[in-house]
Design a protein around this motif. Structure first.
Motif, PDB file in Angstrom:
ATOM      1  N   ARG A 143     -86.957   8.015  33.404  1.00 31.89           N
ATOM      2  CA  ARG A 143     -87.689   8.529  32.245  1.00 31.89           C
ATOM      3  C   ARG A 143     -86.788   9.455  31.453  1.00 31.89           C
ATOM      4  NH1 ARG A 143     -89.192  12.143  36.339  1.00 31.89           N
ATOM      5  NH2 ARG A 143     -89.120  14.347  35.697  1.00 31.89           N
ATOM      6  N   GLY A 144     -87.153   9.700  30.203  1.00 32.75           N
ATOM      7  CA  GLY A 144     -86.376  10.595  29.362  1.00 32.75           C
ATOM      8  C   GLY A 144     -86.474  12.039  29.808  1.00 32.75           C
ATOM      9  N   GLY A 145     -85.526  12.849  29.388  1.00 35.91           N
ATOM     10  CA  GLY A 145     -85.531  14.264  29.722  1.00 35.91           C
ATOM     11  C   GLY A 145     -86.182  15.093  28.628  1.00 35.91           C
ATOM     12  N   ASN A 146     -86.281  16.383  28.860  1.00 31.24           N
ATOM     13  CA  ASN A 146     -86.823  17.330  27.891  1.00 31.24           C
ATOM     14  C   ASN A 146     -85.668  18.057  27.212  1.00 31.24           C
ATOM     15  OD1 ASN A 146     -89.588  16.825  28.615  1.00 31.24           O
ATOM     16  ND2 ASN A 146     -89.269  18.088  30.442  1.00 31.24           N
ATOM     17  N   LEU A 147     -85.662  18.017  25.888  1.00 31.40           N
ATOM     18  CA  LEU A 147     -84.571  18.635  25.146  1.00 31.40           C
ATOM     19  C   LEU A 147     -84.509  20.136  25.407  1.00 31.40           C
ATOM     20  CD1 LEU A 147     -84.715  16.858  21.664  1.00 31.40           C
ATOM     21  CD2 LEU A 147     -82.886  16.684  23.366  1.00 31.40           C
ATOM     22  N   LEU A 148     -83.331  20.599  25.792  1.00 34.49           N
ATOM     23  CA  LEU A 148     -83.086  22.023  25.984  1.00 34.49           C
ATOM     24  C   LEU A 148     -82.338  22.623  24.806  1.00 34.49           C
ATOM     25  CD1 LEU A 148     -81.957  21.948  29.731  1.00 34.49           C
ATOM     26  CD2 LEU A 148     -84.269  22.235  28.798  1.00 34.49           C
ATOM     27  N   ALA A 149     -81.838  21.760  23.921  1.00 34.77           N
ATOM     28  CA  ALA A 149     -81.079  22.214  22.754  1.00 34.77           C
ATOM     29  C   ALA A 149     -81.043  21.079  21.748  1.00 34.77           C
ATOM     30  CB  ALA A 149     -79.664  22.613  23.157  1.00 34.77           C
ATOM     31  N   ASP A 150     -80.706  21.415  20.505  1.00 32.13           N
ATOM     32  CA  ASP A 150     -80.472  20.374  19.518  1.00 32.13           C
ATOM     33  C   ASP A 150     -79.234  19.579  19.944  1.00 32.13           C
ATOM     34  OD1 ASP A 150     -78.791  19.527  16.981  1.00 32.13           O
ATOM     35  OD2 ASP A 150     -80.882  19.582  16.356  1.00 32.13           O
ATOM     36  N   LEU A 199     -72.803  -1.677  28.019  1.00 30.93           N
ATOM     37  CA  LEU A 199     -72.597  -0.237  28.180  1.00 30.93           C
ATOM     38  C   LEU A 199     -73.004   0.515  26.920  1.00 30.93           C
ATOM     39  CD1 LEU A 199     -69.176  -0.034  30.087  1.00 30.93           C
ATOM     40  CD2 LEU A 199     -71.497  -0.259  30.997  1.00 30.93           C
ATOM     41  N   SER A 200     -72.715  -0.064  25.761  1.00 30.82           N
ATOM     42  CA  SER A 200     -73.159   0.560  24.513  1.00 30.82           C
ATOM     43  C   SER A 200     -74.681   0.620  24.451  1.00 30.82           C
ATOM     44  CB  SER A 200     -72.618  -0.203  23.298  1.00 30.82           C
ATOM     45  OG  SER A 200     -71.285   0.155  23.005  1.00 30.82           O
ATOM     46  N   ALA A 201     -75.348  -0.430  24.923  1.00 24.83           N
ATOM     47  CA  ALA A 201     -76.812  -0.433  24.933  1.00 24.83           C
ATOM     48  C   ALA A 201     -77.348   0.688  25.824  1.00 24.83           C
ATOM     49  CB  ALA A 201     -77.330  -1.785  25.410  1.00 24.83           C
ATOM     50  N   MET A 202     -76.708   0.905  26.977  1.00 21.03           N
ATOM     51  CA  MET A 202     -77.125   2.008  27.841  1.00 21.03           C
ATOM     52  C   MET A 202     -76.882   3.348  27.158  1.00 21.03           C
ATOM     53  SD  MET A 202     -76.095   0.937  31.749  1.00 21.03           S
ATOM     54  CE  MET A 202     -77.165   2.211  32.423  1.00 21.03           C
ATOM     55  N   ALA A 203     -75.714   3.492  26.528  1.00 25.93           N
ATOM     56  CA  ALA A 203     -75.403   4.755  25.851  1.00 25.93           C
ATOM     57  C   ALA A 203     -76.350   5.014  24.687  1.00 25.93           C
ATOM     58  CB  ALA A 203     -73.954   4.751  25.371  1.00 25.93           C
ATOM     59  N   ARG A 204     -76.746   3.963  23.970  1.00 28.03           N
ATOM     60  CA  ARG A 204     -77.758   4.124  22.917  1.00 28.03           C
ATOM     61  C   ARG A 204     -79.049   4.699  23.493  1.00 28.03           C
ATOM     62  NH1 ARG A 204     -78.083  -1.333  19.146  1.00 28.03           N
ATOM     63  NH2 ARG A 204     -76.169  -1.019  17.888  1.00 28.03           N
ATOM     64  N   SER A 205     -79.456   4.160  24.624  1.00 25.42           N
ATOM     65  CA  SER A 205     -80.686   4.629  25.250  1.00 25.42           C
ATOM     66  C   SER A 205     -80.552   6.075  25.714  1.00 25.42           C
ATOM     67  CB  SER A 205     -81.050   3.711  26.428  1.00 25.42           C
ATOM     68  OG  SER A 205     -82.258   4.105  27.022  1.00 25.42           O
ATOM     69  N   TRP A 206     -79.374   6.449  26.199  1.00 32.89           N
ATOM     70  CA  TRP A 206     -79.160   7.842  26.583  1.00 32.89           C
ATOM     71  C   TRP A 206     -79.226   8.766  25.372  1.00 32.89           C
ATOM     72  CZ3 TRP A 206     -74.274   6.976  30.138  1.00 32.89           C
ATOM     73  CH2 TRP A 206     -74.690   6.327  31.316  1.00 32.89           C
ATOM     74  N   GLU A 207     -78.752   8.301  24.229  1.00 26.99           N
ATOM     75  CA  GLU A 207     -78.893   9.105  23.011  1.00 26.99           C
ATOM     76  C   GLU A 207     -80.358   9.427  22.756  1.00 26.99           C
ATOM     77  OE1 GLU A 207     -75.041   7.424  20.436  1.00 26.99           O
ATOM     78  OE2 GLU A 207     -77.034   6.559  20.132  1.00 26.99           O
ATOM     79  N   GLU A 208     -81.207   8.441  22.983  1.00 24.81           N
ATOM     80  CA  GLU A 208     -82.629   8.599  22.692  1.00 24.81           C
ATOM     81  C   GLU A 208     -83.368   9.362  23.790  1.00 24.81           C
ATOM     82  OE1 GLU A 208     -83.586   4.506  22.349  1.00 24.81           O
ATOM     83  OE2 GLU A 208     -82.531   4.265  20.427  1.00 24.81           O
ATOM     84  N   ARG A 209     -83.031   9.096  25.056  1.00 23.02           N
ATOM     85  CA  ARG A 209     -83.785   9.695  26.161  1.00 23.02           C
ATOM     86  C   ARG A 209     -83.247  11.042  26.622  1.00 23.02           C
ATOM     87  NH1 ARG A 209     -83.406   6.162  30.887  1.00 23.02           N
ATOM     88  NH2 ARG A 209     -81.669   5.116  29.844  1.00 23.02           N
ATOM     89  N   PHE A 210     -81.938  11.270  26.439  1.00 18.83           N
ATOM     90  CA  PHE A 210     -81.317  12.479  26.985  1.00 18.83           C
ATOM     91  C   PHE A 210     -80.546  13.287  25.943  1.00 18.83           C
ATOM     92  CE2 PHE A 210     -81.438   9.288  30.450  1.00 18.83           C
ATOM     93  CZ  PHE A 210     -82.396   9.917  31.240  1.00 18.83           C
ATOM     94  N   VAL A 226     -74.964  16.393  26.793  1.00 23.41           N
ATOM     95  CA  VAL A 226     -76.311  15.992  27.226  1.00 23.41           C
ATOM     96  C   VAL A 226     -77.281  17.127  26.932  1.00 23.41           C
ATOM     97  CG1 VAL A 226     -77.672  15.046  29.123  1.00 23.41           C
ATOM     98  CG2 VAL A 226     -75.177  14.753  29.116  1.00 23.41           C
ATOM     99  N   ALA A 227     -78.163  16.918  25.965  1.00 26.54           N
ATOM    100  CA  ALA A 227     -79.091  17.975  25.552  1.00 26.54           C
ATOM    101  C   ALA A 227     -80.398  17.956  26.331  1.00 26.54           C
ATOM    102  CB  ALA A 227     -79.392  17.844  24.056  1.00 26.54           C
ATOM    103  N   ALA A 228     -80.669  16.881  27.076  1.00 25.08           N
ATOM    104  CA  ALA A 228     -81.902  16.794  27.874  1.00 25.08           C
ATOM    105  C   ALA A 228     -81.569  16.298  29.272  1.00 25.08           C
ATOM    106  CB  ALA A 228     -82.910  15.873  27.191  1.00 25.08           C
ATOM    107  N   PRO A 229     -80.798  17.072  30.042  1.00 24.24           N
ATOM    108  CA  PRO A 229     -80.389  16.615  31.377  1.00 24.24           C
ATOM    109  C   PRO A 229     -81.565  16.644  32.345  1.00 24.24           C
ATOM    110  CG  PRO A 229     -79.732  18.889  31.053  1.00 24.24           C
ATOM    111  CD  PRO A 229     -80.292  18.426  29.734  1.00 24.24           C
ATOM    112  N   PRO A 230     -81.476  15.871  33.436  1.00 24.18           N
ATOM    113  CA  PRO A 230     -82.537  15.932  34.449  1.00 24.18           C
ATOM    114  C   PRO A 230     -82.543  17.297  35.120  1.00 24.18           C
ATOM    115  CG  PRO A 230     -80.673  14.680  35.275  1.00 24.18           C
ATOM    116  CD  PRO A 230     -80.397  14.947  33.815  1.00 24.18           C
TER     117      PRO A 230
END
Length: 276
Positions: A143-150, A199-210, A226-230
């Protein structure tokens, strides 16, 4: 590698090369093109500075990206002669539409199954201890993380630690940073995957989720902010499982297990990967 009607080292007129430019003044640099192209007129891949950039310059160009369409990325290289690089243009770039064909769940499952598949004589490729708390079945994306910073502010804050004498600034004509792994003709993960669109597809998803931002790319490494780490153990383990499929070398040759690696990335504001 140089494709430009100016002398190398002159200020760049990027609009003449990429059809778009930046308002922020640029230092001397050059245009890098595909090294493998058979044509006498290979397509440009990116602009690169002659010297290490100031973090403030990278931050200003990041702020311009939405208008310019040029993604600022740090490139590090172990080649002594810039212009004959082993980070950019090493393999033929893939079309951007190849990234759109992949879903993260499919990328994970395909790589996970390939890594753990059993050999009739030798048995499973990895012990369950390496995969714990998971088993031989791919757990799927976290699941996505919670943003701790912009995400952009955090990326700018992390820049100084990734800039040294061997670092250069690149500007790549992409809509999002994750796409550079595919369009730059980068071969850093070639021992892991034959092509990088997944790998780019995974990194795109990390941009959105983390809230991930690509900061630095080298011949065999990648550094992200990483602005929304676990934050908790279970979430970190789920993210670590994704990292296992993205870059198993990073886990196997340092922490040794997914579970140990998960503890390392809890709350961490940067992720770094390297492939052998």
């Amino acid at each position: 590698m140089l494709q430009d009607d100016r002398e190398a080292g002159a200020p760049a007129d990027l609009s003449a090369v990429f059809g778009t430019g930046v308002s922020t003044p640029l230092p001397p640099g050059e245009i890098l093109t595909e090294q493998t192209a058979l044509s006498d007129d290979p397509a440009p891949l990116c602009w690169i500075s002659d010297e290490p950039p100031a973090p403030q310059l990278v931050a200003a160009l990041r702020a311009e990206h939405r208008q310019s369409g040029l993604w600022p990325l740090l490139l590090c290289d172990n080649d002594e002669v810039y212009g004959e690089r082993c980070t950019v243009g090493v393999v033929p770039p893939e079309p951007l539409e190849h990234i759109d064909r992949w879903r993260v769940v499919d990328v994970m499952a395909r790589i996970w199954d390939g890594l753990v598949q059993a050999d009739d004589d030798l048995g499973p490729a990895y012990d369950l201890e390496v995969l714990a708390p998971f088993d031989y079945h791919c757990p799927g994306p976290a699941r996505g993380g919670n943003l701790l910073a912009d995400p952009d502010i955090l990326a700018n804050q992390q820049l100084p630690k990734f800039i040294d004498d061997d670092t250069r600034l690149a500007l790549i004509p992409v809509r999002r940073g994750a796409d550079v792994l595919t369009v730059l003709g980068w071969s850093g993960a070639a021992n892991h995957v034959s092509r990088t669109a997944g790998l780019s597809a995974m990194a795109r998803s990390w941009e959105e989720r983390f809230g991930v931002r690509l900061l630095r790319l080298g011949p065999d490494r990648l550094d992200l902010s990483v602005a929304a780490p676990p934050q908790d153990a279970d979430h970190a383990a789920a993210v670590a499982a994704e990292h296992w499929t993205f870059c198993p070398d990073r886990i196997l040759q340092e922490t040794g297990t997914i579970e140990a690696y998960a503890q390392e990335i809890r709350g961490r504001r940067t992720w770094s990967f390297w492939w052998e």
